[in-house]
Design a protein around this motif. Sequence first.
Motif, PDB file in Angstrom:
ATOM      1  N   ASP A 125      -6.962   0.721  -3.432  1.00  0.00           N
ATOM      2  CA  ASP A 125      -6.699   0.682  -1.829  1.00  0.00           C
ATOM      3  C   ASP A 125      -7.864   1.732  -1.213  1.00  0.00           C
ATOM      4  OD1 ASP A 125      -4.202  -0.245  -2.492  1.00  0.00           O
ATOM      5  OD2 ASP A 125      -2.948   1.712  -2.061  1.00  0.00           O
TER       6      ASP A 125
ATOM      7  N   VAL B 131      -7.072   4.440   9.213  1.00  0.00           N
ATOM      8  CA  VAL B 131      -5.928   4.994   8.777  1.00  0.00           C
ATOM      9  C   VAL B 131      -5.621   5.751   7.764  1.00  0.00           C
ATOM     10  CG1 VAL B 131      -4.554   3.208  10.018  1.00  0.00           C
ATOM     11  CG2 VAL B 131      -4.921   2.776   7.748  1.00  0.00           C
TER      12      VAL B 131
ATOM     13  N   SER C 202      -3.728   5.735   4.615  1.00  0.00           N
ATOM     14  CA  SER C 202      -3.008   4.866   3.553  1.00  0.00           C
ATOM     15  C   SER C 202      -3.102   3.481   4.067  1.00  0.00           C
ATOM     16  CB  SER C 202      -1.798   5.324   3.270  1.00  0.00           C
ATOM     17  OG  SER C 202      -0.583   5.054   4.071  1.00  0.00           O
TER      18      SER C 202
ATOM     19  N   GLY D 298      -0.693   1.443   3.019  1.00  0.00           N
ATOM     20  CA  GLY D 298       0.704   1.211   3.454  1.00  0.00           C
ATOM     21  C   GLY D 298       0.834   1.145   5.082  1.00  0.00           C
ATOM     22  N   GLN D 299       0.086   1.839   5.753  1.00  0.00           N
ATOM     23  CA  GLN D 299       0.124   1.930   7.508  1.00  0.00           C
ATOM     24  C   GLN D 299      -0.440   0.714   7.887  1.00  0.00           C
ATOM     25  OE1 GLN D 299      -1.925   6.214   7.257  1.00  0.00           O
ATOM     26  NE2 GLN D 299      -1.172   5.782   9.265  1.00  0.00           N
ATOM     27  N   LEU D 300      -1.104  -0.200   7.254  1.00  0.00           N
ATOM     28  CA  LEU D 300      -1.391  -1.645   7.591  1.00  0.00           C
ATOM     29  C   LEU D 300      -0.668  -2.675   7.056  1.00  0.00           C
ATOM     30  CD1 LEU D 300      -5.401  -1.150   7.052  1.00  0.00           C
ATOM     31  CD2 LEU D 300      -3.931  -0.872   9.046  1.00  0.00           C
ATOM     32  N   GLU D 301       0.643  -2.215   6.369  1.00  0.00           N
ATOM     33  CA  GLU D 301       1.666  -3.505   6.236  1.00  0.00           C
ATOM     34  C   GLU D 301       2.595  -3.698   7.085  1.00  0.00           C
ATOM     35  OE1 GLU D 301       4.895  -4.663   2.507  1.00  0.00           O
ATOM     36  OE2 GLU D 301       3.808  -2.904   2.260  1.00  0.00           O
TER      37      GLU D 301
ATOM     38  N   THR E 262       6.041  -4.516   8.794  1.00  0.00           N
ATOM     39  CA  THR E 262       7.398  -4.781   8.252  1.00  0.00           C
ATOM     40  C   THR E 262       8.048  -5.975   8.668  1.00  0.00           C
ATOM     41  OG1 THR E 262       8.385  -3.431  10.099  1.00  0.00           O
ATOM     42  CG2 THR E 262       7.554  -2.067   8.215  1.00  0.00           C
TER      43      THR E 262
ATOM     44  N   GLU F 181       9.173  -5.474  12.041  1.00  0.00           N
ATOM     45  CA  GLU F 181       8.277  -5.898  13.010  1.00  0.00           C
ATOM     46  C   GLU F 181       7.994  -7.319  13.446  1.00  0.00           C
ATOM     47  OE1 GLU F 181       3.617  -4.214  14.053  1.00  0.00           O
ATOM     48  OE2 GLU F 181       4.363  -3.740  12.320  1.00  0.00           O
TER      49      GLU F 181
ATOM     50  N   THR G  40      -1.401  -0.775  -3.678  1.00  0.00           N
ATOM     51  CA  THR G  40      -0.315  -1.258  -2.476  1.00  0.00           C
ATOM     52  C   THR G  40      -0.196  -2.730  -2.392  1.00  0.00           C
ATOM     53  OG1 THR G  40      -1.203   0.545  -1.353  1.00  0.00           O
ATOM     54  CG2 THR G  40      -0.105  -1.040   0.064  1.00  0.00           C
TER      55      THR G  40
END
Length: 447
Positions: free
Chosen positions: A51, A66, A68, A70-73, A75, A78, A211
């Motif tokens: 990561d 960013v 983490s 995870g902030q670039l995943e 949802t 979305e 991640t």
Amino acid sequence: MTFTARPARLSTTAADFEAQFAARLHWSAETDGAIEERVAGILNDVKTRGDAAVLEYTARFDGLDVASLGQLELTQTELKAAFDGLPDAQRDALQAAARRVRSYHEAQKKAGGESWSYRDEDGTLLGQKVTPLDRVGIYVPGGKAAYPSSVLMNAIPAHVAGVAEIIMVVPTPRGEKNPLVLAAAYVAGVSRAFTIGGAQAVAALAYGTATVPKVDKITGPGNAYVASAKKRVFGTVGIDMIAGPSEILVLADGSTPADWVAMDLFSQAEHDELAQSILLCPDAAYIDAVQAAIDRLLPTMPRAAIIAKSLSDRGALIHTRSMEEACAISNRIAPEHLEVSSSEPHRWEPLLKHAGAIFLGAYTSESLGDYCAGPNHVLPTSGTARFSSPLGVYDFQKRSSLIEVSQAGAQSLGLIAAEMAYGEGLQAHARAAEMRLNEVPPMRSTP
């Protein structure tokens, strides 16, 4: 600014045709050494640091800083919101294209994607078990342009094949997310999506990070860094192909409006300066008409500069002796997209052996295949259509052989296997077969 496009004018009757033809076709698939070196460093870094490395490269190349990964995943909420927010016309077109792509690939699966078996006369079962891959990664280009069609063409056949989890990666430089790409991911059934790209995204998919899950195969086009990364991780994961610049070859008998053919040549030239657009035609006056149409229509194109450079550097208008000769030259080129722009397309189709996709008749523009006809638009380039096929359901399945030998079958097969194993000097192979025989012979020595 005014742009001019001057594809090379060649004639098969010219003494130097072969040399000119070869020079125009030449394109090296070898990646620049500096790119290879940088990609190797990125892959190793992601493999080692996971990561953290992906975050660093995403901040450096895409300007997304960013805390983490995870902030670039993205949802599912979305993705659905992007779909719901599209104008009605875009949403309807996206769903219609997805239905056609899904329908085509479901038919493809029925035609040859099922398991099978049979028993021979002694009761031995032989067959093949077809199973989907567990998890695949699809790379969707971003940056200069967005390609929702690539989402459909990669994700839907994987979904039809039965892949349980589809992981999408797409670069979003400076955080600019394309709603059509996100909506296409929702329509196509993408399981998880990350806004990362480049060699670091390929590495994350191939090796897995804390991640991003490790996948079994990576498909989808990209730039030179992505192509180099896919080539390097092959073996750790499967890949679809190493794609070169886009190509179109038009076989024309002069019956199609010249403006249509000129625009078809533009349709590939606008991808990038290295794209190749070629016309083969036995009618010299028609070739003149196509060049005139190019001159007239080019100023109306928003990507005129790219089209002009592509056509001038790599395009060709080739006068042939006949349509038969045009077909023979087409087979030598083995183009990605092949349009048979003729009043009798089915007369010429039997002569065409090598092409990623064949578009028959004046009304069948290559762009329809890119978006919504149904067959896949991920096609072999750079002459690889001689031995490669379009992306399809079969790329997301694997085949396991089934063998169940009966006691009776072991008597005949055991003798054959033992004889061959002793000949190869592999006594354990031979004895394993002989132990199943009703009368076990003494072990033989081997040379």
